[in-house]
Design a protein around this motif. Sequence first.
Motif, mmCIF file in Angstrom:
data_model
loop_
_atom_site.group_PDB
_atom_site.id
_atom_site.type_symbol
_atom_site.label_atom_id
_atom_site.label_comp_id
_atom_site.label_asym_id
_atom_site.label_seq_id
_atom_site.Cartn_x
_atom_site.Cartn_y
_atom_site.Cartn_z
ATOM 1 N N MET A 82 0.849 -1.183 0.000
ATOM 2 C CA MET A 82 0.000 0.000 0.000
ATOM 3 C C MET A 82 0.889 1.238 0.000
ATOM 4 O O MET A 82 1.774 1.371 0.841
ATOM 5 C CB MET A 82 -0.893 -0.022 1.237
ATOM 6 C CG MET A 82 -1.778 1.179 1.424
ATOM 7 S SD MET A 82 -3.220 1.288 0.363
ATOM 8 C CE MET A 82 -4.111 -0.163 0.800
ATOM 9 N N TYR A 83 0.660 2.118 -0.942
ATOM 10 C CA TYR A 83 1.401 3.370 -1.060
ATOM 11 C C TYR A 83 0.610 4.425 -0.290
ATOM 12 O O TYR A 83 -0.539 4.722 -0.625
ATOM 13 C CB TYR A 83 1.538 3.739 -2.539
ATOM 14 C CG TYR A 83 2.484 4.875 -2.819
ATOM 15 C CD1 TYR A 83 3.844 4.641 -2.881
ATOM 16 C CD2 TYR A 83 2.020 6.162 -3.036
ATOM 17 C CE1 TYR A 83 4.733 5.671 -3.161
ATOM 18 C CE2 TYR A 83 2.890 7.190 -3.311
ATOM 19 C CZ TYR A 83 4.254 6.939 -3.372
ATOM 20 O OH TYR A 83 5.126 7.967 -3.656
ATOM 21 N N THR A 84 1.203 4.988 0.739
ATOM 22 C CA THR A 84 0.501 5.930 1.602
ATOM 23 C C THR A 84 0.934 7.354 1.300
ATOM 24 O O THR A 84 2.134 7.660 1.292
ATOM 25 C CB THR A 84 0.760 5.607 3.083
ATOM 26 O OG1 THR A 84 0.359 4.257 3.327
ATOM 27 C CG2 THR A 84 -0.017 6.547 3.992
ATOM 28 N N ILE A 85 -0.055 8.196 1.057
ATOM 29 C CA ILE A 85 0.174 9.607 0.738
ATOM 30 C C ILE A 85 -0.452 10.459 1.822
ATOM 31 O O ILE A 85 -1.625 10.300 2.150
ATOM 32 C CB ILE A 85 -0.447 9.973 -0.625
ATOM 33 C CG1 ILE A 85 0.189 9.145 -1.740
ATOM 34 C CG2 ILE A 85 -0.298 11.470 -0.895
ATOM 35 C CD1 ILE A 85 -0.515 9.271 -3.080
ATOM 36 N N VAL A 86 0.339 11.359 2.379
ATOM 37 C CA VAL A 86 -0.200 12.364 3.287
ATOM 38 C C VAL A 86 -0.521 13.573 2.426
ATOM 39 O O VAL A 86 0.322 14.055 1.672
ATOM 40 C CB VAL A 86 0.793 12.722 4.411
ATOM 41 C CG1 VAL A 86 0.261 13.877 5.249
ATOM 42 C CG2 VAL A 86 1.065 11.504 5.285
ATOM 43 N N LEU A 87 -1.743 14.031 2.522
ATOM 44 C CA LEU A 87 -2.254 15.100 1.669
ATOM 45 C C LEU A 87 -2.576 16.312 2.530
ATOM 46 O O LEU A 87 -3.496 16.275 3.343
ATOM 47 C CB LEU A 87 -3.504 14.596 0.944
ATOM 48 C CG LEU A 87 -4.228 15.519 -0.003
ATOM 49 C CD1 LEU A 87 -3.319 15.963 -1.144
ATOM 50 C CD2 LEU A 87 -5.451 14.810 -0.572
ATOM 51 N N LEU A 88 -1.795 17.374 2.392
ATOM 52 C CA LEU A 88 -2.021 18.613 3.131
ATOM 53 C C LEU A 88 -2.916 19.517 2.298
ATOM 54 O O LEU A 88 -2.577 19.848 1.154
ATOM 55 C CB LEU A 88 -0.699 19.313 3.437
ATOM 56 C CG LEU A 88 -0.813 20.635 4.193
ATOM 57 C CD1 LEU A 88 -1.218 20.369 5.642
ATOM 58 C CD2 LEU A 88 0.498 21.401 4.136
ATOM 59 N N ILE A 89 -4.065 19.884 2.860
ATOM 60 C CA ILE A 89 -5.018 20.752 2.150
ATOM 61 C C ILE A 89 -5.318 21.978 3.002
ATOM 62 O O ILE A 89 -5.049 21.992 4.200
ATOM 63 C CB ILE A 89 -6.328 20.009 1.820
ATOM 64 C CG1 ILE A 89 -7.060 19.583 3.104
ATOM 65 C CG2 ILE A 89 -6.056 18.818 0.905
ATOM 66 C CD1 ILE A 89 -8.463 19.060 2.878
ATOM 67 N N GLU A 90 -5.913 22.990 2.363
ATOM 68 C CA GLU A 90 -6.346 24.189 3.085
ATOM 69 C C GLU A 90 -7.855 24.380 3.037
ATOM 70 O O GLU A 90 -8.392 25.173 3.786
ATOM 71 C CB GLU A 90 -5.683 25.439 2.489
ATOM 72 C CG GLU A 90 -4.204 25.488 2.703
ATOM 73 C CD GLU A 90 -3.565 26.708 2.069
ATOM 74 O OE1 GLU A 90 -2.614 27.211 2.666
ATOM 75 O OE2 GLU A 90 -4.010 27.148 0.988
#
Length: 160
Positions: A1-9
Amino acid sequence: MYTIVLLIEKVMDEGDVHLVTGLHEDVETSFVVVLPGKTDHHRLVRALDDVALGHLEEAAEEVERPKDEPADEAADATRRTLNASVAALEAAGVRAAGETAPGDDPLQILKDVVERHSADEVIVLTDPHFIEEFFHRDWASRARHKVGVPVLKLFAHSTA
């Protein structure tokens, strides 16, 4: 599993979801969405960004806007934004969870989230912040020096 942390505003729209989920279509991915509870984007800098983008009305509103909303209202708005974005990702068929990054150092919290989830990558999905980007003080530039994984900067589609 490729895990992406996604920072949004702000809340992700359909275009944002398609953009981030389409980056690694050949790999099973999961997302951890991080939303800063209190951003350090100064109102004057945001107003200058609006002027640079030709959004003069927004620039005037930014300067005239009352300082801060009550903490409980801000926390509720943050939670609603986070929940809506996580739901949009799940509706696209990917696993997603959400976390807020309250406090004085959202980037340290981002680093902690990356480590806790053994993330492979960070994606920063925000509106353009030309002044901060010019001086390398935007989220992505600062995160590259802190999180220890590749950081990709993308511009959000939505204008809300």
